[in-house]
Design a protein around this motif. Structure first.
Motif, PDB file in Angstrom:
ATOM      1  N   ALA A 203       0.806  -1.213   0.000  1.00  0.00           N
ATOM      2  CA  ALA A 203       0.000   0.000   0.000  1.00  0.00           C
ATOM      3  C   ALA A 203       0.843   1.269   0.000  1.00  0.00           C
ATOM      4  CB  ALA A 203      -0.921   0.020   1.217  1.00  0.00           C
ATOM      5  N   VAL A 204       2.165   1.116   0.128  1.00  0.00           N
ATOM      6  CA  VAL A 204       3.052   2.282   0.238  1.00  0.00           C
ATOM      7  C   VAL A 204       3.712   2.574  -1.106  1.00  0.00           C
ATOM      8  CG1 VAL A 204       5.120   3.190   1.362  1.00  0.00           C
ATOM      9  CG2 VAL A 204       3.482   1.811   2.667  1.00  0.00           C
ATOM     10  N   HIS A 205       3.718   3.866  -1.496  1.00  0.00           N
ATOM     11  CA  HIS A 205       4.499   4.259  -2.667  1.00  0.00           C
ATOM     12  C   HIS A 205       5.484   5.329  -2.253  1.00  0.00           C
ATOM     13  CE1 HIS A 205       0.680   6.665  -3.013  1.00  0.00           C
ATOM     14  NE2 HIS A 205       0.134   5.469  -3.009  1.00  0.00           N
ATOM     15  N   LEU A 206       6.670   5.272  -2.830  1.00  0.00           N
ATOM     16  CA  LEU A 206       7.725   6.196  -2.453  1.00  0.00           C
ATOM     17  C   LEU A 206       8.592   6.512  -3.657  1.00  0.00           C
ATOM     18  CD1 LEU A 206      10.492   4.297  -2.198  1.00  0.00           C
ATOM     19  CD2 LEU A 206       9.346   3.582  -0.115  1.00  0.00           C
ATOM     20  N   GLY A 207       9.353   7.612  -3.534  1.00  0.00           N
ATOM     21  CA  GLY A 207      10.222   7.995  -4.626  1.00  0.00           C
ATOM     22  C   GLY A 207      11.282   8.977  -4.175  1.00  0.00           C
ATOM     23  N   ALA A 208      12.325   9.105  -4.990  1.00  0.00           N
ATOM     24  CA  ALA A 208      13.390  10.066  -4.752  1.00  0.00           C
ATOM     25  C   ALA A 208      13.952  10.490  -6.099  1.00  0.00           C
ATOM     26  CB  ALA A 208      14.490   9.470  -3.876  1.00  0.00           C
ATOM     27  N   LEU A 209      14.398  11.737  -6.168  1.00  0.00           N
ATOM     28  CA  LEU A 209      14.984  12.267  -7.403  1.00  0.00           C
ATOM     29  C   LEU A 209      16.094  13.235  -7.027  1.00  0.00           C
ATOM     30  CD1 LEU A 209      13.271  13.484 -10.629  1.00  0.00           C
ATOM     31  CD2 LEU A 209      14.789  15.044  -9.424  1.00  0.00           C
ATOM     32  N   TYR A 210      17.185  13.179  -7.794  1.00  0.00           N
ATOM     33  CA  TYR A 210      18.276  14.127  -7.573  1.00  0.00           C
ATOM     34  C   TYR A 210      18.755  14.651  -8.919  1.00  0.00           C
ATOM     35  CZ  TYR A 210      22.620  16.287  -6.081  1.00  0.00           C
ATOM     36  OH  TYR A 210      23.619  17.194  -5.843  1.00  0.00           O
ATOM     37  N   GLN A 211      18.903  15.981  -8.999  1.00  0.00           N
ATOM     38  CA  GLN A 211      19.459  16.609 -10.196  1.00  0.00           C
ATOM     39  C   GLN A 211      20.901  17.010  -9.934  1.00  0.00           C
ATOM     40  OE1 GLN A 211      18.015  20.525 -11.295  1.00  0.00           O
ATOM     41  NE2 GLN A 211      18.432  20.159 -13.470  1.00  0.00           N
ATOM     42  N   PHE A 212      21.808  16.546 -10.792  1.00  0.00           N
ATOM     43  CA  PHE A 212      23.212  16.902 -10.668  1.00  0.00           C
ATOM     44  C   PHE A 212      23.453  18.294 -11.249  1.00  0.00           C
ATOM     45  CE2 PHE A 212      23.134  12.354 -10.398  1.00  0.00           C
ATOM     46  CZ  PHE A 212      24.137  12.026  -9.502  1.00  0.00           C
TER      47      PHE A 212
END
Length: 488
Positions: A256-265
């Protein structure tokens, strides 16, 4: 924004007095379109050959996709007719064609054939190649275009073409993350697993923009949604950051859990031009909720140059055809969005709190932004007092029949007073730094004639007050649009 590069130099002139430059630009754009079409046509030919070679063993599926060996060709063509009570002439290049919300230059009524009203018109390739276990290699390349003109979408070109023009004689020109890139929509590759998630590298639609699209009742439709037309919400303060170059993106769902991460160099050293996003959500019993965080250094908001600024370009050695003004800021965004569905009805709502501060690492004149456009004028001190923008929305989608969907939504902006000097604490329209509000309401009906073909009709009102109305020729507009959309 792209990393700072050496300054560009070129012949100087105002946009309206450069027929040779415009012809050359159109020729280059035409060549770009030709190259993109050539690549995609080759993919279609491969699909056709594959289908012909495999025709004997089994009959063709009644509704097969354009997929061959894991490579899929897909696209959308969306075009319609629009009437606006206060607007400006249409642009061949701006992704939405017209300014469907009230803008500073919104003036007389207009009628136009408009592109990408419900969905951005696009053509793309995606791939999925099984590797080991449930892991696969994936990629996506996506080109945006304007079907009413046949041009590749380029919002910043719409601005450059208005350099030196007074508000009352301007055509549509608005900032965007779409700036004539061959693959403005997406350009990435990586790995994906249903168990462990998707990890990709390249140019991405951000997690925050994904969330706004998911929880906007209008599906970020450019002709019907304030947060769809304006990328302020999806970009965490500045629309150019709705999509991020040089980024790494991770997204996954665990039960039931959704997650995310993003990084811009940054492409260089330090925090200049970097960005960080985090997402955490949960769903169940018909409900879904997600929380988002976004920190962006050196966010850029571009605008057309004034006549005085154009006059200074020869001294700087820049050309009016690709020069713009830029306001630089370090932005921080917190957001929460959710939906709840019961029967044929789905309720949606969202809230964002965005702060704008002067950049920790100021940019210099001659820095480049997306699409290779030059910042000939740079403002690094627009937010001596912190600006705060609150964004909120709510609405409903209703499946009236299996073929007919109805939607209604309300959107709002609320800005604090961040003006300085004699205007400190102001709450009227004397300065863009005064506190102010923007309100918007929309209605939409979408009818599915077939699986891949639908028609729509809707109306969309926006109005501004106080600081958010500073310098506006008019303070409200009503935009009514009908059109058709083909998806493959």
């Amino acid at each position: 924004m792209t990393p700072i590069r050496p300054q560009l130099h070129g012949r100087t002139c105002v946009a309206s007095a450069c027929p040779a430059d415009d012809s050359a630009s159109r020729a280059r754009r035409g060549g770009g379109i030709a190259r993109v079409v050539w690549v995609l046509a080759a993919a279609v030919a491969a699909v056709a050959v594959a289908q012909a070679q495999s025709a004997a063993p089994a009959p063709k599926a009644p509704d097969s996709s354009l997929t061959w060996n894991g490579i899929t060709l897909y696209g959308i063509v969306d075009v319609g007719v629009q009437y606006q009570t206060h607007g400006v002439p249409i642009s061949d290049y701006f992704p939405a064609g017209t300014e469907s919300i009230i803008q500073k230059n919104s003036n007389g009524s207009i009628n136009a054939v408009t592109p990408s009203n419900l969905s951005q018109s696009r053509i793309g390739l995606s791939g999925n190649e099984p590797l080991v276990g449930d892991w696969a290699g994936v990629f996506r390349l996506e080109t945006f275009f304007n079907p009413q003109s046949g041009d590749i979408s380029d919002a910043l070109k719409s601005q450059a073409l208005n350099n030196g023009r007074a508000l009352d004689v301007q055509s549509t020109n608005v900032d965007s993350s779409v700036a004539g890139q061959y693959f403005a929509g997406a350009a990435y590759a990586g790995f994906s697993s249903p168990t462990y998630g998707t990890f990709t590298f390249g140019r991405h639609v951000t997690l925050l923009a994904d969330g706004v699209a998911k929880y906007d009742p209008m599906g970020v439709a450019q002709a019907f949604s304030l947060i769809g037309f304006s990328g302020t919400t999806a970009g965490g303060g500045d629309t150019e950051d709705r999509r991020l170059d040089q980024s790494v993106k991770y997204s996954a769902k665990y039960g039931a859990v959704h997650l995310g991460a993003l990084y811009q160099f940054s492409g260089a050293s330090g925090s200049t031009n970097t960005g960080t996003q985090l997402q955490l959500g949960i769903e169940g019993a018909g409900a879904s909720v997600d929380a988002y965080y976004f920190k962006k250094y050196n966010a850029i908001a571009t605008a057309a140059l004034s006549a005085a600024q154009v006059a200074s370009l020869p001294t700087l050695g820049y050309s009016s055809s690709n020069s713009l003004a830029g306001t630089i800021s370090d932005n921080e965004t917190f957001g929460v969005m959710g939906s709840y569905g019961f029967g044929a009805t789905k309720l949606m709502a969202g809230y964002e709190h965005i702060t704008f501060d002067n950049p920790k690492s100021p940019l210099t004149v001659g820095s480049l932004t997306i699409g290779g456009y030059v910042l000939a004028v740079v403002n690094n001190t627009a937010f001596n007092n912190q600006k705060t923008l609150q964004v909120f929305w709510a609405g409903v989608k209703f499946a009236a029949t299996p073929k007919l969907d109805l939607a209604a939504a309300y959107y709002g902006y609320k800005q604090n007073s961040f003006a300085t000097g004699l205007n400190t604490g102001c709450s009227d329209a004397r300065s863009s730094g005064c506190s102010g509000t923007e309100s918007s309401a929309s209605l939409l009906a979408d009818y599915k004639f077939a699986k891949r073909f639908d028609g729509y009709f809707g109306t969309f009102w926006t109005g501004v007050q106080d600081g958010l109305a500073n310098g506006f020729l008019n303070k409200s507009t009503l935009t009514t649009t009908t059109g058709i959309r083909f998806r493959f």
